[in-house]
Design a protein around this motif. Structure first.
Motif, PDB file in Angstrom:
ATOM      1  N   SER A  20       0.832  -1.201   0.000  1.00 63.88           N
ATOM      2  CA  SER A  20       0.000   0.000   0.000  1.00 63.88           C
ATOM      3  C   SER A  20       0.873   1.260   0.000  1.00 63.88           C
ATOM      4  N   GLY A  23       2.357   1.728  -3.344  1.00 63.20           N
ATOM      5  CA  GLY A  23       1.333   2.280  -4.231  1.00 63.20           C
ATOM      6  C   GLY A  23       1.160   3.769  -4.022  1.00 63.20           C
ATOM      7  N   ARG A  33      -4.114   7.253  -5.900  1.00 58.80           N
ATOM      8  CA  ARG A  33      -3.400   7.000  -4.643  1.00 58.80           C
ATOM      9  C   ARG A  33      -4.365   6.596  -3.542  1.00 58.80           C
ATOM     10  N   MET A  34      -5.598   7.134  -3.622  1.00 52.13           N
ATOM     11  CA  MET A  34      -6.557   6.757  -2.588  1.00 52.13           C
ATOM     12  C   MET A  34      -6.889   5.269  -2.657  1.00 52.13           C
ATOM     13  N   HIS A  35      -6.922   4.712  -3.880  1.00 49.66           N
ATOM     14  CA  HIS A  35      -7.136   3.266  -3.994  1.00 49.66           C
ATOM     15  C   HIS A  35      -5.997   2.505  -3.320  1.00 49.66           C
ATOM     16  N   ALA A  36      -4.759   2.986  -3.544  1.00 47.86           N
ATOM     17  CA  ALA A  36      -3.607   2.300  -2.954  1.00 47.86           C
ATOM     18  C   ALA A  36      -3.647   2.393  -1.433  1.00 47.86           C
ATOM     19  N   ALA A  37      -4.020   3.571  -0.915  1.00 54.33           N
ATOM     20  CA  ALA A  37      -4.083   3.718   0.538  1.00 54.33           C
ATOM     21  C   ALA A  37      -5.146   2.807   1.137  1.00 54.33           C
TER      22      ALA A  37
END
Lengths: 101, 188, 92
Positions: A20, A23, A33-37
């Motif tokens: 994460s 990402g 980036r919000m998806h990765a977080a």
């Protein structure tokens, strides 16, 4: 046996958290980036806390860990949604694929 | 016993001074919701403290009672503020949602580790079939909780979603999650 | 031993999140990175408590999770509205 399972859960949780964070660095814009977080906030937190829960055994500590997990799962999406809405209101444009819109 | 709800909350005024009349099941279940709120807080208080001395227990009971009183006074206890009617149907949904979270997490992790970063971000709208606010909140939060899709804006008819890949868009558009959330919500 | 390995494995993730918070081009990137950093910190505090056998740390982790959420919302509200207060004018 429980120790082994705990190892597996903790290490896979760390793996999720690490991916994460990678990402967060690699993704090109805010919304991706919000998806990765989200990976670290959901599966990473669940796995690490599940590993700790196995070590805690049936005590009050277990209840506290369950509360932490539920709290993270309830607040994570809310904070994410608030952030997305604030970014859109602040004029942030999401990066979109060319052949789509 | 006279209907206490009629004494405490016949009508209310909102902060703009306009008279609003509370209707529906909200005011009927007021005391039931207050009791369930107090019990929930008592359980959480005990789990977090673990003390059994009379003095500490008394202090805990006092704080729970005063908070329940404050919540009643501030008119915060209703179907939406403390939704006990959702509790019985939720566990099966959580199990399903947990499995969805694991699957979508693995997909997003694969995308992050892939050297060429194969993303195709897109925005689209999905319709909502829930009738209450809390059902829509549940749906929007479930969308955000599965990585790969984020709910951006919510209104009464649809949710604007940002998805990372085509697969994420397709998975949401087949409408299974929408149906299940409506089922949990259980309003007709 | 296993908690020690977990703590060591959480460190690089926290450094990367901190890096995004420093580089961040926009404000929202920084808020997102700080929020993620907070989640990792909650996990690390809990694991550290188990490692040193001081299980009171779990309470601190719980409190940190609460404060992290409220802090994120407060920062966002401050930068969108420019004010922590509630303005009645906006509703009319």
């Amino acid at each position: 046996m429980i120790n082994f399972l705990s190892w597996v859960l903790l290490l896979s949780g760390c793996f999720c958290v690490l991916i994460s964070a990678i990402g967060l660095i690699r993704m090109p814009d805010l919304f991706t980036r919000m998806h990765a977080a989200g990976v670290g906030d959901t599966l990473g937190a669940i796995l690490v806390i599940a590993g700790l829960m196995l070590q805690a055994g049936p005590t009050l500590l277990l209840a506290k860990l369950v509360l932490i997990m539920f709290f993270l799962l309830f607040t994570g999406p809310t904070a994410c949604h608030a952030l997305a809405k604030a970014a859109l209101a602040g004029g942030e444009k999401p990066l979109l694929d060319d052949n789509n819109q | 016993m006279p209907p206490l709800s009629a004494i405490v909350k016949p009508t209310t005024t909102n902060h703009q001074g306009i008279l609003t009349i509370s209707t529906g099941p909200t005011s009927d279940n007021r005391w039931l919701h207050a009791i369930s709120l107090a019990l929930t807080m008592a359980v959480i208080w005990f789990l977090l403290s673990g003390h059994t001395e009379p003095l500490i227990l008394g202090l805990g009971a006092a704080s729970i009672l005063s908070i329940t009183w404050l919540a009643l006074r501030m008119d915060l206890i209703d179907r939406e503020g403390h939704p006990i009617h959702l509790t019985f149907r939720a566990p099966m949904f959580w199990v399903w949602l947990g499995w969805e979270i694991v699957k979508s997490n693995l997909q997003v992790m694969k995308i992050i580790l892939y050297p060429k970063l194969p993303i195709s971000p897109r925005m689209f709208r999905v319709p909502v079939s829930q009738k209450t606010d809390i059902g829509r909140v549940l749906y929007a939060n479930s969308i955000t909780l599965t990585p790969g899709t984020i709910s951006l804006r919510v209104n009464e008819h649809d949710i604007e979603v940002h998805a990372l890949t085509q697969a994420g868009e397709d998975g949401l558009k087949d409408g299974k999650m929408d149906r299940l959330v409506t089922n949990v919500e259980g309003e007709q | 031993m296993m908690f020690f390995v977990t703590v060591i494995a959480l460190f690089p993730a926290m450094f990367l999140a901190l890096g995004r918070a420093i580089v961040g081009p926009t404000l929202y990137d920084r808020v997102l990175a700080v929020n993620s950093f907070g989640t990792f910190t909650v996990l690390m505090i809990a694991v550290l408590g188990f490692m040193t056998d001081q299980t009171d740390f779990v309470d601190i982790a719980l409190t940190y999770a609460l404060i992290n959420f409220i802090g994120t919302i407060a920062v966002l509200k401050f930068f969108v509205v420019g004010d922590f207060g509630y303005e009645e004018q906006r509703d009319q």
